[in-house]
Design an enzyme around this catalytic site. Structure first.
Site, PDB file in Angstrom:
ATOM      1  N   HIS A  29      51.631  28.764  52.928  1.00  0.00           N
ATOM      2  CA  HIS A  29      51.753  27.625  53.573  1.00  0.00           C
ATOM      3  C   HIS A  29      52.146  27.398  54.529  1.00  0.00           C
ATOM      4  O   HIS A  29      51.464  27.208  55.553  1.00  0.00           O
ATOM      5  CB  HIS A  29      51.509  26.395  51.986  1.00  0.00           C
ATOM      6  N   CYS A  48      46.756  26.600  49.274  1.00  0.00           N
ATOM      7  CA  CYS A  48      45.700  25.492  49.008  1.00  0.00           C
ATOM      8  C   CYS A  48      43.767  25.883  49.388  1.00  0.00           C
ATOM      9  O   CYS A  48      43.604  25.035  48.834  1.00  0.00           O
ATOM     10  CB  CYS A  48      45.433  25.000  50.685  1.00  0.00           C
ATOM     11  N   ASP A 104      67.066  41.529  65.438  1.00  0.00           N
ATOM     12  CA  ASP A 104      68.328  40.769  66.330  1.00  0.00           C
ATOM     13  C   ASP A 104      69.297  41.634  66.780  1.00  0.00           C
ATOM     14  O   ASP A 104      69.276  42.776  66.053  1.00  0.00           O
ATOM     15  CB  ASP A 104      68.354  39.418  65.801  1.00  0.00           C
ATOM     16  N   CYS A 127      44.933  28.848  53.559  1.00  0.00           N
ATOM     17  CA  CYS A 127      46.348  29.739  52.838  1.00  0.00           C
ATOM     18  C   CYS A 127      45.850  29.821  52.172  1.00  0.00           C
ATOM     19  O   CYS A 127      44.939  29.142  50.852  1.00  0.00           O
ATOM     20  CB  CYS A 127      47.544  29.044  53.271  1.00  0.00           C
ATOM     21  N   ASP A 156      60.972  32.345  66.813  1.00  0.00           N
ATOM     22  CA  ASP A 156      61.000  32.453  65.746  1.00  0.00           C
ATOM     23  C   ASP A 156      62.382  31.662  65.140  1.00  0.00           C
ATOM     24  O   ASP A 156      62.880  31.092  65.996  1.00  0.00           O
ATOM     25  CB  ASP A 156      62.476  33.945  65.423  1.00  0.00           C
ATOM     26  N   CYS A 205      42.992  23.693  55.378  1.00  0.00           N
ATOM     27  CA  CYS A 205      44.375  25.107  55.081  1.00  0.00           C
ATOM     28  C   CYS A 205      43.027  26.230  54.737  1.00  0.00           C
ATOM     29  O   CYS A 205      43.196  25.834  52.828  1.00  0.00           O
ATOM     30  CB  CYS A 205      45.299  24.545  54.903  1.00  0.00           C
TER      31      CYS A 205
END
Ligand SMILES: [Zn+2]
Length: 377
Positions: A340, A314, A89, A311, A271, A309
């Site tokens: 996660h 998980c 940014d 990830c 974002d 999930c």
């Protein structure tokens, strides 16, 4: 180079090809303010959780460690060992929100660092120079982000100055990209639409910057205190005036529902700090809303944070264990929750892209929002 693959209503399914690889849109950028995702998540982890774009902060990296040093180390990609796209940014938002004693002039802004209080001047040229030193894939134009409650009399001249600043950003970026020692000579520039909640100012500004043939267009100054309905209204009236054959970016937004609605209104890039910030506090996202793992009902819960999930958290750990880690203030608890949440956001974008490709985004949106409001425990 942006390719609009298909549309479903206003929702866009696009592909931005950059020098650091391809970005499939709609995309959620994972926020690493000071070149690190808060919560001890490394760039190796980012690959694991399907991150396409990392976002770093010009102001923060300028005031601490310094962009000149990072340039000496080969730029941000080498420094943090991340080979995929990075968006930086412009620092404008932080200059206007974090710093004290700021003075705005046509040339730029003088302000005091929130770290050590030293006086810093930043204008369009300085912001482009810092982002060029960092060598990010996409640089954001330096703008003023007026408060969404600011008066029309304040907003109009502010937006006019932002347009003049954008022109200076473009000239400076072209110059920097042509220098022999530039970290990334293919750096792209996104302009930023402002105008608070005034339709006519937003539209006129969008039309003006659309003519400038930039690499992408952001809608800024939202999610700063206005209601969700006001934000969606601004998108409804503004996005149609931005070029369809360029990526659009809704800055700093937001919740899963905000993103679903933003995509519905033609946004490509998002974002937000929510997934990492909430994760650090034990708040985890699921398709059935946000859960607070500190809640006593998870004490004996052997299920993963979200069933199905994929990830790391998980696949390997129970709610009961992650809750225990959080209660014991073990860093691993925080890290697993952030991983996660970012995986959830990245995966949600994948679901969004598939729904647009299949041309059933409208039904997907309704179902997704209904599920979010239906807790499953
Ligand atoms: Zn998970």
């Amino acid at each position: 180079m942006y390719e609009l693959i298909t549309k479903d209503g206003r929702a866009k399914r696009g592909r931005l090809t950059t020098v650091h690889g391809v970005i499939e849109t709609p995309v959620f950028m994972n926020v690493g303010t000071v070149a690190a995702i808060k919560g001890a998540v490394s760039t190796v982890d980012l690959h694991e959780i399907g991150t396409q774009v990392e976002l770093s902060n010009t102001y923060h990296l300028h005031v601490r460690t310094g962009d000149k040093l990072i340039k000496k180390l080969g730029g941000l990609h080498k420094f943090m060992n991340w080979d995929r796209p990075i968006l930086t940014d412009s620092g404008g938002f932080q200059v206007f929100s974090l710093s004290s004693l700021r003075k705005i002039k046509e040339e730029g802004v003088t302000f005091r660092s929130h770290i050590d209080g030293r006086k810093i001047f930043m204008g369009p040229e300085e912001s482009m120079q810092i982002q060029s030193n960092l060598g990010s894939t996409i640089a954001m134009a330096f703008d003023e982000c007026p408060n969404s409650k600011a008066s029309r009399d304040y907003v109009r001249p502010s937006v006019e100055r932002t347009t003049r600043w954008l022109k200076r950003c473009k000239v400076e970026m072209d110059r920097l990209n042509s220098l022999p020692d530039t970290v990334n000579p293919h750096q792209m520039l996104f302009g930023i639409n402002q105008g608070a909640i005034y339709d006519d100012i937003r539209i006129q500004h969008a039309q003006e910057i659309a003519e400038m043939d930039l690499d992408g267009y952001a809608v800024g100054g939202l999610a700063v205190g206005e209601t969700a309905e006001e934000m969606y209204h601004v998108l409804d009236v503004t996005v149609p005036h931005l070029p369809e054959n360029k990526p659009t970016y809704l800055m700093g937004v937001g919740t899963p529902a905000n993103i679903i609605e933003g995509v519905y209104r033609g946004i490509d890039f998002f974002d937000c700090v929510y997934p990492s910030r909430n994760g650090r506090h034990g708040h985890v996202y699921t398709h059935h809303g946000k859960k607070n793992l500190f809640n006593a009902k998870y004490e004996l819960d052997t299920r993963p944070i979200e069933e199905g999930c994929q990830c790391e958290a998980c696949r390997n750990y129970s709610r009961a264990y992650v809750r225990h880690l959080l209660k014991a203030k073990e860093m691993l608890g925080m890290r697993l929750c952030v991983m996660h949440n970012l995986y959830f956001y990245n995966h949600m974008m994948e679901e969004i892209r598939e729904a647009i490709e299949a041309h059933h985004y409208e039904e997907f949106r309704k179902q997704f929002l209904a599920d979010l409001n239906t807790p499953d425990d």
